[in-house]
Design a protein around this motif. Structure first.
Motif, mmCIF file in Angstrom:
data_model
loop_
_atom_site.group_PDB
_atom_site.id
_atom_site.type_symbol
_atom_site.label_atom_id
_atom_site.label_comp_id
_atom_site.label_asym_id
_atom_site.label_seq_id
_atom_site.Cartn_x
_atom_site.Cartn_y
_atom_site.Cartn_z
ATOM 1 N N HIS A 20 0.846 2.952 4.158
ATOM 2 C CA HIS A 20 0.629 1.805 3.280
ATOM 3 C C HIS A 20 0.806 2.227 1.819
ATOM 4 N N HIS A 21 0.785 1.241 0.924
ATOM 5 C CA HIS A 21 0.927 1.493 -0.505
ATOM 6 C C HIS A 21 -0.202 2.381 -1.025
ATOM 7 N N GLY A 22 0.073 3.031 -2.128
ATOM 8 C CA GLY A 22 -0.962 3.736 -2.859
ATOM 9 C C GLY A 22 -1.462 2.876 -4.018
ATOM 10 N N PHE A 23 -2.620 3.226 -4.525
ATOM 11 C CA PHE A 23 -3.203 2.538 -5.687
ATOM 12 C C PHE A 23 -3.050 3.484 -6.879
ATOM 13 N N GLN A 70 -2.980 6.754 -1.810
ATOM 14 C CA GLN A 70 -3.215 5.973 -0.600
ATOM 15 C C GLN A 70 -4.700 5.965 -0.216
ATOM 16 N N MET A 98 -6.361 3.632 -2.504
ATOM 17 C CA MET A 98 -6.169 2.236 -2.091
ATOM 18 C C MET A 98 -7.274 1.800 -1.131
ATOM 19 N N GLU A 144 -10.613 1.558 -3.118
ATOM 20 C CA GLU A 144 -10.629 0.415 -4.030
ATOM 21 C C GLU A 144 -10.785 -0.896 -3.259
ATOM 22 N N TRP A 199 -2.815 -7.241 -6.872
ATOM 23 C CA TRP A 199 -2.800 -5.817 -7.195
ATOM 24 C C TRP A 199 -1.381 -5.281 -7.386
ATOM 25 N N TYR A 224 -0.816 -2.341 -9.619
ATOM 26 C CA TYR A 224 -1.363 -1.056 -9.178
ATOM 27 C C TYR A 224 -0.509 -0.380 -8.108
ATOM 28 N N VAL A 225 0.429 -1.117 -7.531
ATOM 29 C CA VAL A 225 1.306 -0.516 -6.513
ATOM 30 C C VAL A 225 2.740 -0.381 -7.003
#
Length: 349
Positions: free
Chosen positions: A88-91, A107, A110, A113, A288, A291-292
């Motif tokens: 998945h995406h990281g923050f 990640q 993420m 958060e 978000w 942030y990604v």
């Protein structure tokens, strides 16, 4: 030619018609075709059309699920080899430039958060004890949450390869008693009502062909007082004067759908309405996307390394097709069409 007017009566059906030499049969098996049978004929046609539509939709959903399973069967090994076990995406800090060296920390951030945004308590007396990971990938989120809270996590995925690998990783990390994984459909989850304190869906909602049924299943398996967290790709919310997205926006999303085995997209606002319709509480959402933003450029850079290119070529066409669509995701984010949304809520006690 002689004609006579005749009235025939049958249970629940009466028709009046002209008796003529050339005989016909009406759909209700009368000898003659009456005008008053037309409404019945139209009703039958509507019933048949509705049944055909349902059958076509079921067939489309079956093809979609097969495509999703095969896509992740092919691509999960490549992803793990390059990016690790969090699919998945990281923050990120919005001003940062991410690379492969810090992706894992982003990640994990993420997950943390998302838990913070949803107000999930770390107090040992209040933290979740039972978690379902809907669309679990190879189980990265489940294993992290199991370790963080000491919770028992169950993950579901359409991909047999992912489920097998997730269980193997849980065993290797000594978490077999805390994290388990199986092949199951998120729209027909194999769990009883009200089983989980935390229902977690990290970037799986975009694959769901029926968003209402998806949200309803999430709510069904949530325990009273439990938390639902949905992190997903959405299209932008429509303006009050808009009835749909613009043609160029639809075209771009359709290209992404073809590559990543996605059904029609929906907006964050539509998710919120679905949750409201189920009388869920403390519903909140946030975009978000900022942030990604570094994520997809970092993925592309990793794919263009020698290791990335050789892994892609070995994986198969579905994975290559997905990789070729990555610039489209960047375009969608830059044009404010694609939104990376988090939506959370609680089930009433």
């Amino acid at each position: 030619m002689t004609t006579t007017t005749t009235t025939n009566s049958y249970p629940h059906h009466t028709c009046q018609f002209l008796t003529i030499q050339r005989h016909r049969t009406c759909p209700t098996r009368h000898r003659f075709l009456p005008r008053t049978c037309a409404p019945v004929t139209r009703k039958l046609k509507l019933v048949v059309a509705a049944a055909e539509t349902r059958a076509m939709k079921a067939a489309e959903d079956s093809v979609l699920k097969k495509g999703i399973a095969e896509f992740y069967d092919e691509s999960s090994g490549v992803w793990e080899d390059i990016w690790g076990d969090h699919m998945h995406h990281g923050f990120y800090d919005p001003d940062s430039t991410a690379d492969v060296s810090d992706h894992r920390a982003a990640q994990i951030r993420m997950i943390d958060e998302a838990l913070r945004f949803a107000g999930v308590s770390e107090d040992p007396t209040k933290r979740p004890k039972s978690v379902v990971d809907v669309g679990c990938g190879i189980g990265g989120s489940s294993r992290y949450i199991a370790s963080k809270f000491g919770a028992k996590c169950q993950g579901i995925t359409l991909s047999p390869v992912q489920a097998q690998r997730a269980n193997a990783l849980a065993a290797a990390q000594g978490l077999s008693d805390k994290a388990s994984f199986q092949v199951a459909d998120a729209l027909e989850q194999p769990f009883p009502d009200g089983q989980f304190d935390l229902v977690w869906s990290m970037e799986s909602g975009e694959h769901m062909p029926n968003k209402a049924k998806f949200v309803n299943e999430l709510a069904r398996v949530t325990a009273p007082g439990g938390t639902i967290i949905i992190i997903t790709w959405c299209h932008r919310d429509l303006a009050p004067t808009e009835e749909s997205l613009q043609p160029w926006e639809k075209e771009l999303l359709n290209k992404i759908c073809d590559s990543f085995y996605l059904p029609a997209w929906c907006s964050t606002a539509e998710y919120v309405k679905l949750l409201q319709s189920l009388s869920l509480q403390d519903i909140k959402s946030e975009d978000w996307s900022q942030y990604v933003a570094p994520f997809w450029p970092a993925v592309i850079r990793s794919a263009l390394t020698w290791k990335g290119l050789t892994s892609l070529l070995r994986s198969g066409w579905k994975t290559i097709k997905g990789a070729l669509a990555m610039p489209l995701m960047i375009e969608g984010f830059k044009k404010d069409l694609i939104k990376f949304a988090i939506i959370t809520c609680r089930k009433p006690k």
